[in-house]
Write a protein that holds these residues in place. Structure first.
Motif, PDB file in Angstrom:
ATOM      1  N   GLY A 139       0.795  -1.226   0.000  1.00 47.07           N
ATOM      2  CA  GLY A 139       0.000   0.000   0.000  1.00 47.07           C
ATOM      3  C   GLY A 139       0.824   1.269   0.000  1.00 47.07           C
ATOM      4  O   GLY A 139       0.278   2.365  -0.127  1.00 47.07           O
ATOM      5  N   LYS A 140       2.124   1.131   0.162  1.00 46.84           N
ATOM      6  CA  LYS A 140       2.956   2.347   0.146  1.00 46.84           C
ATOM      7  C   LYS A 140       3.149   2.836  -1.280  1.00 46.84           C
ATOM      8  O   LYS A 140       3.149   2.046  -2.235  1.00 46.84           O
ATOM      9  CB  LYS A 140       4.324   2.053   0.775  1.00 46.84           C
ATOM     10  CG  LYS A 140       4.324   2.041   2.311  1.00 46.84           C
ATOM     11  CD  LYS A 140       5.766   2.138   2.803  1.00 46.84           C
ATOM     12  CE  LYS A 140       5.943   1.798   4.267  1.00 46.84           C
ATOM     13  NZ  LYS A 140       5.273   2.691   5.212  1.00 46.84           N
ATOM     14  N   GLU A 144       7.420   6.398  -1.047  1.00 48.47           N
ATOM     15  CA  GLU A 144       7.549   5.920   0.340  1.00 48.47           C
ATOM     16  C   GLU A 144       8.324   4.602   0.378  1.00 48.47           C
ATOM     17  O   GLU A 144       9.121   4.357   1.294  1.00 48.47           O
ATOM     18  CB  GLU A 144       6.153   5.701   0.947  1.00 48.47           C
ATOM     19  CG  GLU A 144       5.388   6.987   1.220  1.00 48.47           C
ATOM     20  CD  GLU A 144       3.882   6.764   1.428  1.00 48.47           C
ATOM     21  OE1 GLU A 144       3.205   7.741   1.758  1.00 48.47           O
ATOM     22  OE2 GLU A 144       3.411   5.631   1.232  1.00 48.47           O
ATOM     23  N   THR A 145       8.084   3.757  -0.610  1.00 50.76           N
ATOM     24  CA  THR A 145       8.777   2.477  -0.684  1.00 50.76           C
ATOM     25  C   THR A 145      10.280   2.698  -0.844  1.00 50.76           C
ATOM     26  O   THR A 145      11.106   2.078  -0.154  1.00 50.76           O
ATOM     27  CB  THR A 145       8.231   1.659  -1.880  1.00 50.76           C
ATOM     28  OG1 THR A 145       6.835   1.478  -1.696  1.00 50.76           O
ATOM     29  CG2 THR A 145       8.901   0.310  -1.989  1.00 50.76           C
ATOM     30  N   ASP A 146      10.620   3.589  -1.744  1.00 53.77           N
ATOM     31  CA  ASP A 146      12.015   3.950  -2.001  1.00 53.77           C
ATOM     32  C   ASP A 146      12.691   4.399  -0.695  1.00 53.77           C
ATOM     33  O   ASP A 146      13.743   3.886  -0.298  1.00 53.77           O
ATOM     34  CB  ASP A 146      12.001   5.091  -3.039  1.00 53.77           C
ATOM     35  CG  ASP A 146      13.378   5.463  -3.564  1.00 53.77           C
ATOM     36  OD1 ASP A 146      14.377   5.225  -2.848  1.00 53.77           O
ATOM     37  OD2 ASP A 146      13.465   6.003  -4.675  1.00 53.77           O
ATOM     38  N   GLU A 147      12.024   5.318  -0.013  1.00 54.43           N
ATOM     39  CA  GLU A 147      12.596   5.873   1.217  1.00 54.43           C
ATOM     40  C   GLU A 147      12.756   4.796   2.296  1.00 54.43           C
ATOM     41  O   GLU A 147      13.794   4.718   2.962  1.00 54.43           O
ATOM     42  CB  GLU A 147      11.655   6.970   1.724  1.00 54.43           C
ATOM     43  CG  GLU A 147      12.374   8.166   2.320  1.00 54.43           C
ATOM     44  CD  GLU A 147      11.373   9.238   2.730  1.00 54.43           C
ATOM     45  OE1 GLU A 147      10.557   9.643   1.868  1.00 54.43           O
ATOM     46  OE2 GLU A 147      11.400   9.644   3.904  1.00 54.43           O
ATOM     47  N   ILE A 335      -1.720  14.906 -10.600  1.00 54.47           N
ATOM     48  CA  ILE A 335      -0.485  14.234 -11.035  1.00 54.47           C
ATOM     49  C   ILE A 335       0.216  13.618  -9.821  1.00 54.47           C
ATOM     50  O   ILE A 335       0.732  12.499  -9.883  1.00 54.47           O
ATOM     51  CB  ILE A 335       0.448  15.219 -11.774  1.00 54.47           C
ATOM     52  CG1 ILE A 335      -0.222  15.729 -13.049  1.00 54.47           C
ATOM     53  CG2 ILE A 335       1.785  14.563 -12.101  1.00 54.47           C
ATOM     54  CD1 ILE A 335       0.505  16.874 -13.736  1.00 54.47           C
ATOM     55  N   ARG A 336       0.203  14.356  -8.715  1.00 57.70           N
ATOM     56  CA  ARG A 336       0.816  13.824  -7.493  1.00 57.70           C
ATOM     57  C   ARG A 336       0.152  12.505  -7.084  1.00 57.70           C
ATOM     58  O   ARG A 336       0.818  11.533  -6.739  1.00 57.70           O
ATOM     59  CB  ARG A 336       0.701  14.835  -6.343  1.00 57.70           C
ATOM     60  CG  ARG A 336       1.416  14.404  -5.067  1.00 57.70           C
ATOM     61  CD  ARG A 336       1.079  15.284  -3.871  1.00 57.70           C
ATOM     62  NE  ARG A 336      -0.265  15.067  -3.363  1.00 57.70           N
ATOM     63  CZ  ARG A 336      -0.643  14.047  -2.586  1.00 57.70           C
ATOM     64  NH1 ARG A 336       0.236  13.139  -2.208  1.00 57.70           N
ATOM     65  NH2 ARG A 336      -1.895  13.923  -2.178  1.00 57.70           N
ATOM     66  N   LEU A 337      -1.169  12.492  -7.173  1.00 59.86           N
ATOM     67  CA  LEU A 337      -1.894  11.274  -6.786  1.00 59.86           C
ATOM     68  C   LEU A 337      -1.623  10.115  -7.751  1.00 59.86           C
ATOM     69  O   LEU A 337      -1.498   8.969  -7.332  1.00 59.86           O
ATOM     70  CB  LEU A 337      -3.398  11.554  -6.718  1.00 59.86           C
ATOM     71  CG  LEU A 337      -3.862  12.310  -5.483  1.00 59.86           C
ATOM     72  CD1 LEU A 337      -5.338  12.666  -5.628  1.00 59.86           C
ATOM     73  CD2 LEU A 337      -3.645  11.482  -4.208  1.00 59.86           C
ATOM     74  N   ALA A 338      -1.542  10.422  -9.038  1.00 61.17           N
ATOM     75  CA  ALA A 338      -1.237   9.379 -10.020  1.00 61.17           C
ATOM     76  C   ALA A 338       0.116   8.750  -9.675  1.00 61.17           C
ATOM     77  O   ALA A 338       0.279   7.522  -9.678  1.00 61.17           O
ATOM     78  CB  ALA A 338      -1.228   9.959 -11.429  1.00 61.17           C
ATOM     79  N   ASP A 339       1.097   9.592  -9.354  1.00 62.94           N
ATOM     80  CA  ASP A 339       2.419   9.093  -8.945  1.00 62.94           C
ATOM     81  C   ASP A 339       2.314   8.321  -7.629  1.00 62.94           C
ATOM     82  O   ASP A 339       2.974   7.310  -7.434  1.00 62.94           O
ATOM     83  CB  ASP A 339       3.405  10.257  -8.745  1.00 62.94           C
ATOM     84  CG  ASP A 339       3.933  10.809 -10.057  1.00 62.94           C
ATOM     85  OD1 ASP A 339       3.626  10.223 -11.107  1.00 62.94           O
ATOM     86  OD2 ASP A 339       4.654  11.835 -10.025  1.00 62.94           O
ATOM     87  N   TYR A 340       1.500   8.835  -6.727  1.00 69.99           N
ATOM     88  CA  TYR A 340       1.389   8.232  -5.398  1.00 69.99           C
ATOM     89  C   TYR A 340       0.879   6.791  -5.484  1.00 69.99           C
ATOM     90  O   TYR A 340       1.439   5.877  -4.872  1.00 69.99           O
ATOM     91  CB  TYR A 340       0.470   9.072  -4.494  1.00 69.99           C
ATOM     92  CG  TYR A 340       0.448   8.567  -3.074  1.00 69.99           C
ATOM     93  CD1 TYR A 340       1.420   8.984  -2.158  1.00 69.99           C
ATOM     94  CD2 TYR A 340      -0.500   7.642  -2.650  1.00 69.99           C
ATOM     95  CE1 TYR A 340       1.446   8.494  -0.867  1.00 69.99           C
ATOM     96  CE2 TYR A 340      -0.485   7.141  -1.360  1.00 69.99           C
ATOM     97  CZ  TYR A 340       0.490   7.574  -0.471  1.00 69.99           C
ATOM     98  OH  TYR A 340       0.516   7.074   0.807  1.00 69.99           O
TER      99      TYR A 340
END
Lengths: 623, 163
Positions: A139-140, A144-147, A335-340
């Motif tokens: 769900g990340k 967030e996964t990267d971090e 766009i932020r949400l699409a990336d999220y």
């Protein structure tokens, strides 16, 4: 020599890994990147494989220049697999920082096969390869996964390529994202990763990457840096691709409200000019590239305050004009949400626009949307729709997460009229009714609707052809563009930097030769481009498509003339002209009238081993 | 030894740095004849999109790294203030790495000894290559002047426009 000469195979079912040598003949014949990736995919898969099954191998490819200091190519990778969105071969490229780590870890490619029992991520630390538990990453977002992965592995310089919730939930428009904003965007490659229970690939490479002729190579790199300060990259360094908004609007080619209109009354408010003046906070670059093009936008005030995303034309268009939305703050949030959630920024906007069109025309109602008022221009509904699709919430989210083509099939009725896709892939930001060379080019692209498979919009936009009609002669323009772009995507040069190859194919062949030490001429490299296009076509034929029947245009492009007063009023693609265009294209390609490569053509480009596939197809068509 | 006022070092400008790492590639090319950022004497850091900076040795006075070395493997050059490493003495213990506040001295991935910026004989290749002109080979005095001029220019931008 800049090839690592090694391919890493990771079997996610058994957890076993294996390193095999790279066949250097293939490295010459298919260059690297998408060319080599598609060839390897064909050799490692069975005909008719379900894209979301464990049997569909997933290739993370580097190019011959990856890992070197070649600007825009040193940092790149490509992902190749069968696309769950189009059922054709799927491929997409991304830049940033991740790609070079694969090469430095000592691999030209990483191949994932099978399916893990539980959600895992691959941790590739030079020779050491491990599959680590990723349940805590469920769900990340990719970011967030990267971090989290860099934190838990304890090295800031590890690079990660990951999927978000959309990929985990097998949305067919799911993408893969590395380095915060860089996406393997098109064709649902994120869903392929999700189907394998592979949340992320984390890589640390510490080995040297050498080139064959280091002096000549670095001299050329110096020249490229100089050229990058010149006119060829001006657009990308200044306003960025959102410059297209006003350019296309003036040409009546800015598809608006789901390809209803070709001009947008709110264009000024979502223009590149307005974006840069009010929202862009910093322009940054990828590894090895001083061109810098990443326009990072931040919303300074209002209900979307603080929302931050990298804004390019395509996503701005799909979430903006195409949905009738004239607010940049909402577009940045979309766009932020699409990336999220990890969804292709082009497809998501086209999907929401389809939903809006269906809603406005009564094909879906409040009952279907759980009360979401999906009128064109409703920015709050746009944002909420993206949330629901990204998480597959409710009937609405679940249905549209399948992409436009399948959503139309699920909904039935007149929904197909509002599904703007080719071969299942959502259209990018060009109104094909007023850019008809582009219409033809997009229709024949092997991965579905795509502006980057041939750049066929270019003669239309430049005015070198009558863009309101199709006629013989366009085929050659598209073929030349396709072969060239196959070379670009196999070297994995960023297309923003294609203009700095002043000598075109000669420069590209030289680049390859200086890096790899493998002799390459301009003639050989363009032949490789042609070979790759034929290869992709034959793959699509093997998978049950790849013929004239699939080279089609969306209903609106063929049946809905531009209604408003503008230079493009009344324009649409006429079926008989489109047929002329298709036949012209097939003729130039050396394909049959049904769009199938002839055995003679395949032999000419060195694809003798694929002749049985086309022979079988031609025979079945004759029946 | 040059005084602290005279010592030139490689300084990064965070306002200009875009995090592209070209400096790292240039450094590894110059010193190691290969492309490998893990062998670069300057390292770029991107904390997020807005915070990018490349960091290398700042040639400190009474360098803490030199003082920290229990094996006397490090000394500071009389000529230009760079840190000189005696590879025969260095055993990679890392005391110098802990002592450096900037992470400028690192452990080499192959030799397992520490390595640090040597200013490329007065022509730092990172500065030469930086496509954004974000790196300067300069002194602290010049940097402070530059910062003052930028600050004053900002304060009086209207007046300057009116000229």
């Amino acid at each position: 020599m800049s090839f690592a000469k090694r391919i890493l195979y990771v079997d996610l079912t058994t957890g076993k890994t294996e390193v095999k040598p790279l066949d250097m003949k293939l490295a010459k014949d298919y260059i690297g990147g998408i060319g080599l990736g598609m060839k390897l995919w064909l050799d490692h898969s069975k005909a008719g494989v379900d894209p979301l099954s464990p049997e569909n191998p997933l290739f993370f490819m580097t190019g011959p220049l990856t890992g070197t200091m070649a600007p825009s190519a040193g940092n790149s990778y490509a992902v190749v697999s069968k696309s769950p969105l189009t059922n054709t071969i799927g491929e997409a490229k991304a830049h940033g920082f991740f790609g070079s780590e694969i090469k430095r870890a000592g691999y030209d490619a990483i191949v994932f096969t099978g399916k893990s029992e539980k959600l895992v991520y691959a941790w590739i630390d030079d020779e050491s390869v491990q599959l680590l538990d990723a349940e805590h990453l469920k769900g990340k977002s990719p970011g967030e996964t990267d971090e989290t992965i860099r934190e838990e592995l304890g090295d800031f310089y590890i690079r990660v390529s990951a999927i978000g919730e959309a990929g985990e939930k097998l949305s067919r428009i799911a993408c893969i994202i590395n380095d915060e904003y860089r996406a393997i965007g098109r064709g649902g490659m994120g869903a392929v990763m999700g189907s394998k229970n592979l949340k992320a690939v984390a890589v640390r490479g510490t080995h040297d990457v050498d080139v064959a002729d280091v002096e000549a190579f670095t001299e050329f790199v110096r020249t490229v840096h100089e050229r990058m300060k010149g006119p060829a990259t001006r657009k990308y360094r200044t306003l960025g691709t959102p410059e297209n908004v006003l350019v296309l609007n003036a040409l009546a080619s800015l598809a608006t409200r789901n390809f209803t209109n070709a001009t947008f009354e709110g264009a000024e408010k979502v223009s590149g000019e307005y974006l840069n003046e009010h929202y862009v906070k910093k322009i940054i670059g990828c590894a090895t590239c001083g061109m810098r093009c990443d326009h990072i936008a931040v919303v300074p005030e209002g209900q979307y305050k603080g929302s931050t995303s990298r804004v390019e034309f395509e996503c701005l268009w799909s979430c903006g004009p195409l949905c009738g939305v004239d607010r940049l703050d909402a577009i940045i949030e979309a766009i932020r949400l699409a990336d999220y959630y990890g969804m292709d920024g082009i497809s998501i906007g086209v999907v929401v626009a389809m939903a809006m069109d269906c809603y406005e025309n009564g094909v879906i109602t409040d009952k279907d949307t759980d009360g979401l008022k999906l009128n064109f221009g409703n920015h709050e509904s746009l944002v909420e729709a993206i949330r629901r699709i990204g998480t597959r919430t409710g009937w609405f989210g679940d249905t549209f997460a399948e992409g436009t083509k399948r959503a139309a099939e699920i909904i039935g009725k007149d929904a197909y009229k509002y599904a703007n896709h080719i071969k299942g892939m959502e259209l990018p930001g060009y109104d094909l009714r007023t850019l008809q060379t582009a219409a033809l080019g997009f229709s024949v692209s092997f991965r579905g609707a795509c502006h980057l498979r041939s750049g066929a919009y270019s003669p239309d936009v430049k005015g070198s052809v009558d863009r309101f009609k199709l006629e013989a002669g366009r085929g050659k323009m598209i073929v030349d563009g396709e072969d060239l772009y196959n070379v670009v995507d196999s070297l994995i040069l960023c297309k923003f930097s294609r203009g700095v190859m002043y000598e075109g194919l000669k420069d590209m062949a030289l680049y390859y030769e200086m890096a790899t030490g493998i002799p390459m001429t301009a003639e050989e490299i363009i032949l490789a481009g042609e070979r790759i296009n034929n290869l992709a076509r034959v793959i699509n034929i093997r998978e049950g498509g790849g013929t004239r029947k699939e080279d089609q245009l969306p209903w609106k492009i063929l049946n809905f003339p531009v209604p408003e007063e503008c230079i493009g009023k009344g324009a649409y693609v006429k079926q008989h002209e489109f047929d002329v265009g298709l036949e012209d294209y097939y003729k130039v390609r050396g394909w049959t009238k049904d769009g199938i490569p002839t055995p003679e053509k395949l032999k000419e480009v060195g694809l003798d081993d694929l002749v049985p596939i086309v022979k079988k197809k031609i025979a079945s068509m004759e029946k | 030894m040059p005084t602290i006022h005279e010592k030139k070092f490689v300084s990064g400008d965070p306002a200009k740095c875009i995090g592209c790492c070209v400096c790292e590639y240039a450094c590894s090319l110059k010193h190691e004849k290969t492309f490998n950022p893990t062998k670069s004497r300057i390292r770029a850091i991107r904390l997020n999109s807005f915070v990018n900076l490349a960091v290398s040795c700042r040639l400190c006075e009474d360098s803490p790294c030199v003082a920290a070395c229990p094996r006397d493997a490090l000394r500071q050059s009389d000529e230009n203030g760079t840190i000189l490493i005696d590879e025969d003495k260095c055993n990679g213990c890392g005391w110098c790495i802990e002592a450096c506040d900037y992470g400028a001295i690192q452990l080499h991935p192959e030799t397992k000894k520490v390595f640090v910026c040597d200013l490329c004989d007065g022509e730092p290749q990172c500065v030469e290559w930086c496509p954004e002109e974000a790196l300067d080979f300069t002194t602290k005095d010049v940097l402070s002047q530059k910062a003052r001029r930028t600050a004053v220019k900002k304060l009086f931008q209207d007046a300057l426009k009116g000229e």
